[in-house]
Scaffold this active site. Structure first.
Site, PDB file in Angstrom:
ATOM      1  N   GLY A  89     -13.180   0.551  -0.754  1.00  0.00           N
ATOM      2  CA  GLY A  89     -14.666  -0.039  -0.513  1.00  0.00           C
ATOM      3  C   GLY A  89     -15.610   1.288  -0.860  1.00  0.00           C
ATOM      4  N   ARG A  90     -16.734   1.096  -0.114  1.00  0.00           N
ATOM      5  CA  ARG A  90     -17.627   2.052  -0.555  1.00  0.00           C
ATOM      6  C   ARG A  90     -17.681   3.297   0.575  1.00  0.00           C
ATOM      7  NH1 ARG A  90     -22.141   0.914  -3.735  1.00  0.00           N
ATOM      8  NH2 ARG A  90     -21.940  -1.235  -4.579  1.00  0.00           N
ATOM      9  N   GLU A  93     -16.572   6.990  -0.631  1.00  0.00           N
ATOM     10  CA  GLU A  93     -17.715   7.643  -1.402  1.00  0.00           C
ATOM     11  C   GLU A  93     -18.415   8.531  -0.501  1.00  0.00           C
ATOM     12  OE1 GLU A  93     -20.642   6.145  -4.820  1.00  0.00           O
ATOM     13  OE2 GLU A  93     -20.960   5.135  -3.027  1.00  0.00           O
ATOM     14  N   CYS A 119      -7.274   1.624  -3.805  1.00  0.00           N
ATOM     15  CA  CYS A 119      -8.638   1.336  -4.586  1.00  0.00           C
ATOM     16  C   CYS A 119      -9.367   2.661  -4.425  1.00  0.00           C
ATOM     17  CB  CYS A 119      -9.324   0.299  -3.633  1.00  0.00           C
ATOM     18  SG  CYS A 119     -10.563  -0.755  -4.677  1.00  0.00           S
ATOM     19  N   HIS A 120     -10.679   2.621  -3.884  1.00  0.00           N
ATOM     20  CA  HIS A 120     -11.607   3.676  -3.881  1.00  0.00           C
ATOM     21  C   HIS A 120     -11.170   4.695  -2.917  1.00  0.00           C
ATOM     22  CE1 HIS A 120     -13.935   0.972  -6.155  1.00  0.00           C
ATOM     23  NE2 HIS A 120     -14.615   2.002  -6.640  1.00  0.00           N
ATOM     24  N   TYR A 139      -8.290   2.425  -8.191  1.00  0.00           N
ATOM     25  CA  TYR A 139      -9.179   1.470  -8.710  1.00  0.00           C
ATOM     26  C   TYR A 139      -9.485   1.965 -10.069  1.00  0.00           C
ATOM     27  CZ  TYR A 139     -12.560  -2.001 -10.052  1.00  0.00           C
ATOM     28  OH  TYR A 139     -13.359  -2.838 -10.780  1.00  0.00           O
TER      29      TYR A 139
END
Length: 193
Positions: A89-90, A93, A119-120, A139
């Protein structure tokens, strides 16, 4: 098999499926899972985001649920846990900007404890530990960053998984069945059907 104590690090706009599904699956097989977010305490929530693959050139993002945290980030120590889960997800980050988070991830890896990242989530892993010669996936939009970080990045179908030592990685939530199965193997969890 003795239940394992697992830590999951999340933040606002963690991918909904990537926190909810592993959390519930790990509880279902008898493990204890603490889900934490820097700056938040047990019983507070993080907002989730649902990433989907619909026909556009990249994933779409929609507001998900409020996920209730189970412990305070400020009270966790890597020595109290057997393994780590880093959803995507975000959240990864911005979580990677937090030195305490990076140090915690590094402690898990230095101890060779199982780490499942998806993923992220690989953004946080790459910011925390040396990826040199580690075989990983994530990802595909994160792939170039992983290569520049020295990883042996493998682009696989979103339903697949890559295992390298104590790490289990997958590109996105469609890989949950294989990702979780391989993580359970690293944990020594057996399921009798």
């Amino acid at each position: 098999m003795a239940p394992k104590k697992i830590l999951m690090i999340v933040g606002d706009f963690v991918e909904d499926y990537e926190v909810m599904v592993p959390y519930q699956a790990l509880l279902m097989v008898g493990h204890h899972v603490d889900v934490v977010c820097p700056g938040k305490k047990a019983n507070e929530t993080v907002a989730t985001a649902v990433h989907d693959f619909e026909q556009e050139q990249t994933y779409t993002e929609k507001r998900g649920h409020n996920f209730t945290l189970t412990a305070a980030f400020s009270s966790v120590k890597s020595t109290d846990y057997d393994a780590l889960v880093i959803p995507g997800g975000r959240a990864p980050e911005y979580l990677r900007l937090n030195k305490e988070v990076r140090d915690l991830v590094r402690e898990f890896d230095d101890s060779k404890k199982p780490i499942a990242s998806i993923c992220h989530g690989l953004q946080l892993l790459a910011a925390s530990v040396a990826l040199t010669n580690r075989k990983v996936t994530g990802y595909k939009a994160v792939g170039p960053d992983l290569v520049l970080a020295g990883a042996n990045y493998v682009e696989v179908d979103v339903t697949e998984v890559v295992v390298d030592g104590n790490w289990v990685t997958s590109p996105a939530w469609p890989g949950h069945p294989k990702w979780l199965a391989e993580f359970l193997k690293l944990l020594g969890t057996t399921i009798n059907l």
